[in-house]
Write an enzyme that holds these catalytic residues in place. Structure first.
Site, PDB file in Angstrom:
ATOM      1  N   ASP A 115     -10.161   4.364   5.248  1.00 46.97           N
ATOM      2  CA  ASP A 115     -10.229   5.313   4.211  1.00 46.97           C
ATOM      3  C   ASP A 115     -10.201   6.532   4.139  1.00 46.97           C
ATOM      4  O   ASP A 115     -10.752   7.218   5.332  1.00 46.97           O
ATOM      5  CB  ASP A 115     -11.631   5.036   3.415  1.00 46.97           C
ATOM      6  CG  ASP A 115     -11.785   5.491   2.226  1.00 46.97           C
ATOM      7  OD1 ASP A 115     -11.010   4.941   1.256  1.00 46.97           O
ATOM      8  OD2 ASP A 115     -12.428   6.447   2.110  1.00 46.97           O
TER       9      ASP A 115
ATOM     10  N   GLU B 140      -5.300   5.013   5.030  1.00 51.70           N
ATOM     11  CA  GLU B 140      -5.179   5.815   4.024  1.00 51.70           C
ATOM     12  C   GLU B 140      -5.117   6.895   4.212  1.00 51.70           C
ATOM     13  O   GLU B 140      -5.899   7.748   4.246  1.00 51.70           O
ATOM     14  CB  GLU B 140      -6.339   5.570   2.901  1.00 51.70           C
ATOM     15  CG  GLU B 140      -6.094   5.941   1.404  1.00 51.70           C
ATOM     16  CD  GLU B 140      -7.049   6.222   0.745  1.00 51.70           C
ATOM     17  OE1 GLU B 140      -6.824   6.496  -0.653  1.00 51.70           O
ATOM     18  OE2 GLU B 140      -8.166   6.537   1.301  1.00 51.70           O
TER      19      GLU B 140
HETATM   20  C1  GLC Z   1     -10.388   6.240  -0.952  1.00 47.13           C
HETATM   21  C2  GLC Z   1     -10.519   5.125  -1.787  1.00 47.13           C
HETATM   22  C3  GLC Z   1     -11.339   5.672  -2.940  1.00 47.13           C
HETATM   23  C4  GLC Z   1     -12.523   6.375  -2.868  1.00 47.13           C
HETATM   24  C5  GLC Z   1     -12.319   7.747  -1.774  1.00 47.13           C
HETATM   25  C6  GLC Z   1     -13.641   8.214  -1.175  1.00 47.13           C
HETATM   26  O1  GLC Z   1      -9.455   6.968  -1.673  1.00 47.13           O
HETATM   27  O2  GLC Z   1      -9.494   4.324  -2.193  1.00 47.13           O
HETATM   28  O3  GLC Z   1     -11.580   4.394  -3.970  1.00 47.13           O
HETATM   29  O4  GLC Z   1     -13.386   6.827  -3.887  1.00 47.13           O
HETATM   30  O5  GLC Z   1     -11.388   7.141  -0.687  1.00 47.13           O
HETATM   31  O6  GLC Z   1     -14.057   7.150  -0.280  1.00 47.13           O
END
Ligand code: GLC
Length: 492
Positions: free
Chosen positions: A193, A256
Site C-alpha cells: 500500500d 501501489e
Molecule cells: C491506499 C488504499 C486506500 C487507503 C490509503 C491509505 O491508497 O488503497 O484505501 O486509504 O492507501 O492507506
C-alpha cells in the site's frame, strides 16, 4: 497458464480483488468475513481468475477501512481468526487460486501499540506545531498533535494513521517480519500500500507551490502543492529493498505507487509490478486511453492494469454504463497482469453514500456488498443488517447472470478464457477517431469504440468475442463499424 516454465505465474494473471467487509457475511453480523470469502471462492474460480487480492483484514479501529492496522500479524474479530485465514489460504490453493494480502507499511493505526510504546518509530515535528506545509491525502494538514506527549506527528493520510519513519532499521526489520509471517502461512504475494508515501525528504522541507495540475488526480489541497518532498524520496530503493527482503524470492509484489509510469522505475527495482493508474484515471476518450496505455507499455510487462478498486468510482460511474463492456474488453486483453475489483464482473455501479459516513473521504459508495442472489435478503450477502446496503445491480446478481450467455459476467468469463490464447506482445494500430485498436500476438486484433457515435474500424477477420454477443456471435466476420460502447476481439 504459461507454456514457458520460466515465465512467472503472474505474467498475464487475472487477480480478483476482494474487499472482505463487502464480499460475503457468514455469521449474520452484517460484515463480510473470511469464512464468507472461502464460501464464495467457487465464483472466483469459475470466473477463471488466477489469484485473489484481499484488502486488509488485520485488527483495526477501521478509521480507514482497515488500512489503519493495529496488529499486522492477526485477524480482526469482525473478519474471523488466524485459523480462518489459514483455512482460506488452503481453500484458495485447492481451487488453483493464489493469495495476495494487502500490507500497509507507510503508517500504522494510531491504536497500534508501537505508537505508545515505540514513539521513536514515527515521524515527529521538532517544533510546537507542524514541521512544514505538507497536506494529508484526504484533506487538511499532514501534522496532528499527540494528546499524550503534546508533540506533533506526521500522517500522510488520516490523523488516525501516523507515518512510520522508514529511515529506521527497526521499522524496516519489523515490517519485513510481517511479510515473512504471512509467507510462512502460505500466501503467494502482497499488494504493498501507498509506496510513494513510504519515504519523504529527510529534512522535511516544505513542498513548493504546484506549477501545474498534479500528475494523477489528488484530493483537496494536495493538488495545490508540488509534492516533491512529502513523498517519493530519492533513496526509496533502500527502504524497499529492506521491506521486500521479507517476502523471499518467489512472492509476487505489487506496488501501489500513485505516480505516473515514467516515475516508477526506482520502485520496479524491488517490486514486480506497479499499478498503471494513468489508465484508471484516463478520460473515456480514445486519445486519452491510447496515451495512458502507451505510457504503461513502456514498463514492458511490469504494469498491473486496473480499471477500478475500492478507492475510486466504479466503472459505470466513471466510463458510463454504456461503456462497461468495452472497458472489460480493454482491461482483459492488455498484456500483463490485470486486477478486477469484485462486482465489476456484474457491471456493479456505485451505491448511495451514508450519513454519517464510514469513510470520511466519501468512498463508501464504491464498497457496497456483492450481489449474489436477487431473491435472497440483502442479495445473499448477509442474513443480518448489512454495514452498507446491498444495492441492486442493473444486469442482475451473480445467480441471475450466471446462466445468461449475453450477460456482463459471461463476457468476463469468456475474455478471461481467451486471454490465454492471445500470445505475446502488443502493438497499438492506427484507427480512426474515437477508436482504440491493437494487435495482440500475431493473430489477434482488439478494437473498441469510445465515441458517442458509430465509428469505422480496421478490417479484423473473424470474431472471437464481441462485447455484446447477442449482436455479433463468435465466428462471424468482424464488422467494419462499431456502435458506441461496442468492441471486439477478433482473429485474423
Ligand atoms: C491506499 C488504499 C486506500 C487507503 C490509503 C491509505 O491508497 O488503497 O484505501 O486509504 O492507501 O492507506
Amino acid at each position: 497458464m504459461n507454456a514457458d516454465a520460466h515465465e512467472p505465474w503472474w505474467r498475464d494473471a487475472v487477480v480478483y480483488q476482494i474487499y472482505p467487509r463487502s464480499f460475503q457475511d457468514s455469521d449474520g453480523d452484517g460484515d463480510g468475513d473470511l469464512r464468507g470469502v472461502a464460501a464464495r471462492l467457487d465464483h472466483v474460480a469459475a470466473l477463471g481468475a488466477d489469484a485473489i487480492w484481499l484488502s486488509p483484514f488485520c485488527p483495526s479501529p477501521m478509521a480507514d477501512g482497515g488500512y489503519d492496522v493495529a496488529n499486522y500479524t492477526d485477524v480482526d474479530p469482525r473478519f474471523g481468526t488466524l485459523a480462518d485465514a489459514d483455512a482460506l489460504i488452503v481453500a484458495a490453493h485447492e481451487r488453483g487460486l493464489r493469495v495476495l494480502l494487502d500490507v500497509v507499511p507507510c503508517h500504522t493505526s494510531i491504536e497500534h501499540p508501537w505508537f505508545a510504546e515505540h514513539p521513536e518509530r514515527y515521524v515527529w515535528s521538532d517544533r510546537h506545531g507542524p514541521q512544514n506545509n505538507w497536506r494529508a491525502a484526504f484533506g487538511g494538514r499532514a501534522w496532528s498533535r499527540d494528546e499524550r506527549s503534546g508533540r506533533w506527528y506526521l500522517h500522510s493520510f488520516y490523523p488516525e494513521q501516523p507515518d512510520l519513519d522508514w529511515r529506521r532499521d527497526d521499522v524496516r526489520a519489523a515490517m519485513a517480519g510481517v511479510l515473512d509471517f504471512w509467507i510462512a502461512r502460505g500466501v503467494d504475494g502482497f499488494r504493498l500500500d501507498a509506496l510513494d508515501r513510504l519515504l519523504k525528504d529527510p529534512d522535511l522541507r516544505d513542498d513548493p507551490p504546484a506549477s501545474g495540475p498534479p500528475p494523477l488526480p489528488e484530493q483537496g489541497e494536495c493538488a495545490t502543492l508540488d509534492m516533491r518532498h512529502s513523498r517519493n524520496a530519492p533513496d526509496i530503493g533502500d527502504a524497499l529493498a529492506a521491506l521486500c527482503a521479507g517476502a523471499g524470492r518467489d512472492a509476487l509484489l505489487v506496488g501501489e505507487v500513485y505516480l505516473p509510469a515514467d516515475m516508477i522505475a526506482p520502485y520496479l527495482e524491488h517490486v514486480d509490478v506497479a499499478f498503471a493508474f494513468e489508465l484508471l484515471h484516463a478520460r473515456w476518450h480514445a486519445g486519452a486511453v491510447r496515451a495512458a496505455i502507451a505510457s504503461a507499455l513502456a514498463l514492458e510487462g511490469r504494469a498491473a492494469w486496473v480499471l477500478s478498486n475500492h478507492d475510486f468510482p466504479r466503472l459505470p460511474d466513471r466510463v458510463g454504463m454504456r461503456n462497461i463492456r468495452a472497458a472489460a474488453l480493454l482491461a482483459l486483453t492488455l498484456p500483463g497482469p490485470v486486477f478486477v475489483y469484485q462486482g465489476d464482473e456484474l457491471g456493479m455501479a456505485d451505491g448511495p453514500g451514508r450519513e454519517p459516513p464510514h469513510d470520511r473521504a466519501g468512498r463508501d459508495r464504491h464498497r457496497h456488498p456483492m450481489r449474489w442472489d436477487d431473491d435472497a435478503p440483502h442479495g445473499g450477502f448477509t442474513t443480518g443488517d448489512p454495514w452498507l446496503p446491498a444495492v441492486e445491480v442493473v444486469g442482475g446478481s451473480v445467480a441471475a447472470q450466471a446462466g445468461d450467455p449475453d450477460s456482463v459476467l459471461a463476457l468476463y468469463r469468456d475474455l478471461i478464457e481467451q486471454r490465454r490464447e492471445l500470445g505475446e506482445g502488443m502493438e497499438l494500430v492506427a484507427a480512426g477517431e474515437g477508436v482504440v485498436a491493437y494487435r495482440r500476438g500475431v493473430q489477434h486484433v482488439v478494437a473498441l469504440n469510445l465515441d458517442d457515435r458509430p465509428r469505422p474500424v480496421p478490417p479484423a477477420g473473424e470474431i472471437v468475442r464481441f462485447t455484446h454477443s447477442d449482436r455479433c456471435r463468435r465466428g462471424a466476420t468482424a464488422p467494419r463499424e462499431l456502435a458506441p460502447g461496442e468492441g471486439f476481439l477478433a482473429r485474423v
